[in-house]
Design an enzyme around this catalytic site. Structure first.
Site, PDB file in Angstrom:
ATOM      1  N   ASP A 105      -7.922   3.978   1.022  1.00  0.00           N
ATOM      2  CA  ASP A 105      -6.954   4.441   2.021  1.00  0.00           C
ATOM      3  C   ASP A 105      -7.726   4.966   3.244  1.00  0.00           C
ATOM      4  O   ASP A 105      -8.493   5.924   3.122  1.00  0.00           O
ATOM      5  CB  ASP A 105      -6.134   5.566   1.378  1.00  0.00           C
ATOM      6  CG  ASP A 105      -5.030   6.072   2.281  1.00  0.00           C
ATOM      7  OD1 ASP A 105      -5.044   5.747   3.482  1.00  0.00           O
ATOM      8  OD2 ASP A 105      -4.162   6.795   1.778  1.00  0.00           O
ATOM      9  N   CYS A 152       0.871  -1.181   0.000  1.00  0.00           N
ATOM     10  CA  CYS A 152       0.000   0.000   0.000  1.00  0.00           C
ATOM     11  C   CYS A 152       0.909   1.233   0.000  1.00  0.00           C
ATOM     12  O   CYS A 152       2.107   1.111  -0.262  1.00  0.00           O
ATOM     13  CB  CYS A 152      -0.968  -0.019   1.186  1.00  0.00           C
ATOM     14  SG  CYS A 152      -0.165   0.010   2.802  1.00  0.00           S
ATOM     15  N   ASN A 179       2.431   1.523   4.199  1.00  0.00           N
ATOM     16  CA  ASN A 179       2.735   0.257   4.896  1.00  0.00           C
ATOM     17  C   ASN A 179       2.508   0.374   6.405  1.00  0.00           C
ATOM     18  O   ASN A 179       3.229  -0.227   7.202  1.00  0.00           O
ATOM     19  CB  ASN A 179       4.174  -0.208   4.589  1.00  0.00           C
ATOM     20  CG  ASN A 179       4.479  -1.639   5.022  1.00  0.00           C
ATOM     21  OD1 ASN A 179       5.608  -1.931   5.435  1.00  0.00           O
ATOM     22  ND2 ASN A 179       3.534  -2.528   4.972  1.00  0.00           N
ATOM     23  N   CYS A 223      -1.172   0.841   7.317  1.00  0.00           N
ATOM     24  CA  CYS A 223      -2.611   0.536   7.482  1.00  0.00           C
ATOM     25  C   CYS A 223      -2.995  -0.715   6.694  1.00  0.00           C
ATOM     26  O   CYS A 223      -3.103  -1.806   7.240  1.00  0.00           O
ATOM     27  CB  CYS A 223      -3.476   1.722   7.071  1.00  0.00           C
ATOM     28  SG  CYS A 223      -3.258   3.188   8.120  1.00  0.00           S
ATOM     29  N   ARG A 224      -3.206  -0.553   5.375  1.00  0.00           N
ATOM     30  CA  ARG A 224      -3.815  -1.636   4.603  1.00  0.00           C
ATOM     31  C   ARG A 224      -2.903  -2.853   4.415  1.00  0.00           C
ATOM     32  O   ARG A 224      -3.340  -3.990   4.647  1.00  0.00           O
ATOM     33  CB  ARG A 224      -4.263  -1.100   3.231  1.00  0.00           C
ATOM     34  CG  ARG A 224      -5.368  -0.086   3.329  1.00  0.00           C
ATOM     35  CD  ARG A 224      -5.544   0.695   2.042  1.00  0.00           C
ATOM     36  NE  ARG A 224      -4.415   1.583   1.806  1.00  0.00           N
ATOM     37  CZ  ARG A 224      -4.240   2.308   0.721  1.00  0.00           C
ATOM     38  NH1 ARG A 224      -5.121   2.227  -0.266  1.00  0.00           N
ATOM     39  NH2 ARG A 224      -3.199   3.104   0.613  1.00  0.00           N
ATOM     40  N   SER A 225      -1.657  -2.638   3.977  1.00  0.00           N
ATOM     41  CA  SER A 225      -0.840  -3.827   3.657  1.00  0.00           C
ATOM     42  C   SER A 225      -0.398  -4.611   4.890  1.00  0.00           C
ATOM     43  O   SER A 225      -0.391  -5.844   4.839  1.00  0.00           O
ATOM     44  CB  SER A 225       0.335  -3.478   2.738  1.00  0.00           C
ATOM     45  OG  SER A 225       1.216  -2.561   3.331  1.00  0.00           O
TER      46      SER A 225
HETATM   47  P1  4NP Z   1      -1.653   2.892   4.046  1.00  0.00           P
HETATM   48  O1  4NP Z   1      -2.237   4.273   4.639  1.00  0.00           O
HETATM   49  O2  4NP Z   1      -1.152   3.194   2.656  1.00  0.00           O
HETATM   50  O3  4NP Z   1      -2.838   1.985   4.022  1.00  0.00           O
HETATM   51  O4  4NP Z   1      -0.554   2.447   4.982  1.00  0.00           O
HETATM   52  C1  4NP Z   1      -1.484   5.452   4.651  1.00  0.00           C
HETATM   53  C2  4NP Z   1      -0.544   5.665   5.627  1.00  0.00           C
HETATM   54  C3  4NP Z   1       0.189   6.825   5.652  1.00  0.00           C
HETATM   55  C4  4NP Z   1      -0.021   7.783   4.687  1.00  0.00           C
HETATM   56  C5  4NP Z   1      -0.955   7.573   3.691  1.00  0.00           C
HETATM   57  C6  4NP Z   1      -1.689   6.400   3.672  1.00  0.00           C
HETATM   58  N1  4NP Z   1       0.714   8.989   4.715  1.00  0.00           N
HETATM   59  O5  4NP Z   1       0.455   9.861   3.863  1.00  0.00           O
HETATM   60  O6  4NP Z   1       1.599   9.167   5.568  1.00  0.00           O
END
Ligand code: 4NP
Length: 165
Positions: free
Chosen positions: A130, A12, A15, A17-19
């Site tokens: 997201d 994702c 790294n 939240c989702r992955s």
């Molecule tokens: P993820 O979520 O891609 O599911 O881990 C996010 C985590 C952090 C950010 C964006 C999405 N960020 O912009 O820091």
């Protein structure tokens, strides 16, 4: 002869939240089915901004309510990942575009898939949204989609073996 493990990398943006949640869901599924020795399961992010961090506390607490302990430490995806892993699974259009851009070879590019393509109970879903800037419902939706998609992926792999086909 020992069978080659099937290596799956969930990707994702951050790294956190989702992955890492996908990694936790998939690890529990393979353990539940007693096939954990046949798999290597990991996750990574397109950006290295959160490198070394545990998953977001909101993701961890929503996952914990469903029995998943998320202890992965965030890391960015590397070009070596495209050689090491058999399946590289992105969550949304942006992840997929970035992965296609990062893939070092055409063979590596062929390993890239979309998480929701394995969902069977959410036919309307074309990406895992997201949840980072949203509320609690977003984290539950992520888990719903990941549980569906990971089960679909595992069923496909245990039916067809490590090859895509
Ligand atoms: P993820 O979520 O891609 O599911 O881990 C996010 C985590 C952090 C950010 C964006 C999405 N960020 O912009 O820091």
């Amino acid at each position: 002869m020992k069978q080659k493990k099937t290596r799956i990398l969930f990707v994702c943006l951050g790294n956190i939240c989702r992955s890492p949640a996908a990694e936790g869901v998939m690890k529990r599924l393979v353990e539940r089915e007693g096939v954990q020795e046949e798999f290597v399961i990991d996750s990574a992010g397109i950006i290295g901004y959160h490198q070394g961090e545990l998953p977001d506390p909101r993701m961890r607490s929503h996952a914990a309510r469903r029995g998943y302990l998320l202890i992965h430490r965030s890391r960015p995806v590397t070009s070596n990942d495209f050689l090491e892993f058999d399946w590289i699974i992105g969550m949304d259009d942006r992840n997929l575009d970035d992965l296609h851009r990062l893939a070092p070879t055409l063979e590596a590019e062929a390993k890239i898939c979309r998480m929701t393509d394995f969902c069977r109970h959410h036919p309307e879903a074309d990406h895992v949204p997201d949840p980072y800037y949203g509320g609690a419902a977003g984290f539950d939706l992520v888990l719903d989609l990941l549980e569906d998609g990971c089960q679909g992926l595992l069923d496909r792999l245990t039916r067809t073996g490590p090859d895509r086909g």
